[in-house]
Scaffold this motif. Structure first.
Motif, short mmCIF file in Angstrom:
data_model
loop_
_atom_site.label_atom_id
_atom_site.label_comp_id
_atom_site.label_asym_id
_atom_site.label_seq_id
_atom_site.Cartn_x
_atom_site.Cartn_y
_atom_site.Cartn_z
N UNK A 1 -6.15 2.85 -16.03
CA UNK A 1 -5.29 3.95 -16.27
C UNK A 1 -5.92 5.09 -16.65
N UNK A 2 -5.05 6.08 -16.11
CA UNK A 2 -5.66 7.59 -16.21
C UNK A 2 -6.12 8.02 -14.79
N UNK A 3 -6.50 7.12 -13.89
CA UNK A 3 -7.07 7.79 -12.66
C UNK A 3 -5.88 8.18 -11.84
N UNK A 4 -6.49 8.93 -11.09
CA UNK A 4 -5.60 9.69 -9.99
C UNK A 4 -4.79 8.54 -8.90
N UNK A 5 -3.74 8.50 -9.14
CA UNK A 5 -3.07 7.37 -8.23
C UNK A 5 -2.45 7.99 -6.89
N UNK A 6 -2.47 9.28 -6.78
CA UNK A 6 -2.05 9.91 -5.46
C UNK A 6 -2.88 9.58 -4.19
N UNK A 7 -3.89 9.24 -4.16
CA UNK A 7 -4.65 8.68 -3.14
C UNK A 7 -3.98 7.46 -2.42
N UNK A 8 -3.29 6.69 -3.33
CA UNK A 8 -2.50 5.41 -2.84
C UNK A 8 -1.24 5.60 -2.42
N UNK A 9 -0.75 6.91 -2.08
CA UNK A 9 0.51 7.05 -1.60
C UNK A 9 0.29 7.74 -0.27
N UNK A 10 -0.83 7.67 0.11
CA UNK A 10 -0.98 8.32 1.52
C UNK A 10 -0.66 7.44 2.83
N UNK A 11 -0.67 6.17 2.36
CA UNK A 11 -0.55 5.27 3.38
C UNK A 11 0.77 4.47 3.28
N UNK A 12 0.82 3.39 4.02
CA UNK A 12 2.01 2.75 4.28
C UNK A 12 1.88 1.17 3.73
N UNK A 13 2.63 0.63 2.70
CA UNK A 13 2.36 -0.78 2.47
C UNK A 13 3.09 -1.66 3.46
N UNK A 14 2.18 -2.73 3.99
CA UNK A 14 2.88 -3.69 4.74
C UNK A 14 3.16 -5.08 4.19
N UNK A 15 4.36 -5.29 4.22
CA UNK A 15 4.59 -6.66 3.52
C UNK A 15 4.29 -7.83 4.56
N UNK A 16 4.46 -7.44 5.73
CA UNK A 16 4.12 -8.76 6.39
C UNK A 16 2.52 -9.09 6.65
N UNK A 17 1.71 -8.22 6.57
CA UNK A 17 0.33 -8.42 6.61
C UNK A 17 -0.18 -8.88 5.19
N UNK A 18 0.56 -8.52 4.00
CA UNK A 18 0.19 -8.94 2.81
C UNK A 18 0.84 -10.53 2.77
N UNK A 19 1.98 -10.98 3.25
CA UNK A 19 2.23 -12.26 3.36
C UNK A 19 1.46 -13.21 3.96
N UNK A 20 0.79 -12.52 5.21
CA UNK A 20 -0.23 -13.17 5.99
C UNK A 20 -1.60 -13.61 5.09
N UNK A 21 -1.72 -12.47 4.38
CA UNK A 21 -3.15 -12.65 3.56
C UNK A 21 -2.95 -13.70 2.23
#
Length: 367
Positions: free
Chosen positions: A193-213
């Protein structure tokens, strides 16, 4: 419009992660559906920005439930907000007992919305105890329906195994928490907590590949040597389990770990892949469909690519993809005792031709 989904059973940690996003990302807002009074038929939508609440209103739903809230109010709200084009980011703050998969899949299905990240915030002080808790959500008044029988451990496991980011909050051992979370979700970035989270907003989360994982019907698990008292062991065998001996050993097998997951082959059921899903003392067994080796050639094209790829990795020239592939994660886990128990449940050469009739899971899915 970019969307960041923030989930977590620990409300203070979750709210802190949302606040940090609002404080660091210009033109951002957050939306949260308060389900505390859902038992009385009331759901409130609260919208805020970095300066505080902007609006709060009770929403009218056909049925006061989490899925209706998602379908009838959250998605329409996000689409209206995106069309207004006044905000670059909307942070969706989930309710304590809601699992992230359903929300993320519904958001990602909208062409006008960009699901950038899914984050789960955890309180280190409560993480280990809650992953090993036998409390139902209703014991803590976190249930989201009258018939919600899920446990605290079950929901928290699903919340930490799904996201691409896990945010640590509160006092405690960061190293222990990181080790435990990395073994439960090797794909997630774990930040304080307190880390810069903006870097995680540059991509796209893929629910399909997550479900596969994360799908235990085809996921591939690996061992993790003990670190900070945490370890994971993966057990894989190409011989079926004896129903009676497995039934006798189930209680001890489940109790030896915090988390168990994977697929298994039960003698007498050569066509059925069974899914193992355990959380401390709770075991859920589901029919995962047929083994690939049990399908006719004409049906192979109907199987998902992930399932086919996993089956090829598992393939044995005699039994095909039929096997035991179970992973267990625990703290101070007696790996030797666990593996010995599992091995003792395998069918022997002398028993291989027996006609097994008993199915310890025929009458229930939870033990």
């Amino acid at each position: 419009m970019r969307i960041a989904l923030v989930t977590g059973l620990h409300a203070t940690a979750r709210r802190q992660a949302v606040n940090e996003l609002l404080a660091t990302v210009p033109r951002s807002i957050a939306v949260h559906h308060d389900l505390e009074d859902i038992g009385d038929g009331a759901v409130h939508r609260v919208v805020r920005d970095c300066t505080g609440p902007a609006e709060s209103e009770q929403v009218n739903l056909d049925h006061a439930c989490a899925s209706c809230t998602l379908r009838e109010d959250l998605i329409p709200f996000l689409l209206r907000t995106a069309d207004a084009d006044r905000h670059d980011l909307c942070v969706v703050e989930s309710w304590d007992g809601v699992e992230p998969r359903l929300i993320s899949e519904n958001i990602a299905a909208q062409e006008r919305l960009h699901l950038a990240t899914v984050a789960t915030a955890v309180d280190i002080a409560h993480l280990t105890a809650d992953l090993g808790s036998d409390h139902d959500l209703s014991d803590r008044e976190l249930h989201i329906a009258q018939d919600d029988s899920r446990t605290v451990a079950e929901v928290l496991n699903r919340q930490v195994e799904y996201p691409n980011v896990i945010v640590l909050h509160g006092a405690g051992s960061d190293r222990h928490a990181q080790t435990l979370l990395q073994q439960l979700n090797p794909a997630a970035a774990i930040v304080r907590s307190g880390s810069d989270l903006q870097g995680f907003l540059c991509g796209r989360f893929d629910p399909e590949s997550t479900h596969t994982r994360i799908n235990p019907a085809w996921a591939q698990y690996t061992d993790h040597a003990e670190e900070q008292g945490v370890s994971s062991v993966t057990w894989s065998r190409t011989r079926p389990l004896h129903p009676d001996r497995l039934s006798d050993a189930l209680e001890e097998i489940v109790s030896l770990s915090l988390r168990g997951r994977g697929r298994f082959w039960l003698a007498g059921q050569p066509d059925t892949l069974l899914v193992w899903d355990s959380h401390q003392d709770l075991l859920m067994v589901e029919n995962g469909g047929p083994w690939m080796a049990a399908l006719p050639d004409a049906a192979m094209d109907l199987v998902s690519p992930a399932r086919r790829s996993s089956a090829l990795l598992d393939w044995d020239p005699v039994v095909g993809d039929r096997r035991q592939h179970l992973s267990f994660t625990g703290i101070g886990m007696d790996r030797g005792r666990l593996l010995s128990l599992l091995e003792s449940c395998l069918v022997t050469d002398a028993e291989a031709d027996q006609d097994f009739q008993n199915d310890p899971f025929a009458e229930f899915s939870k033990r």
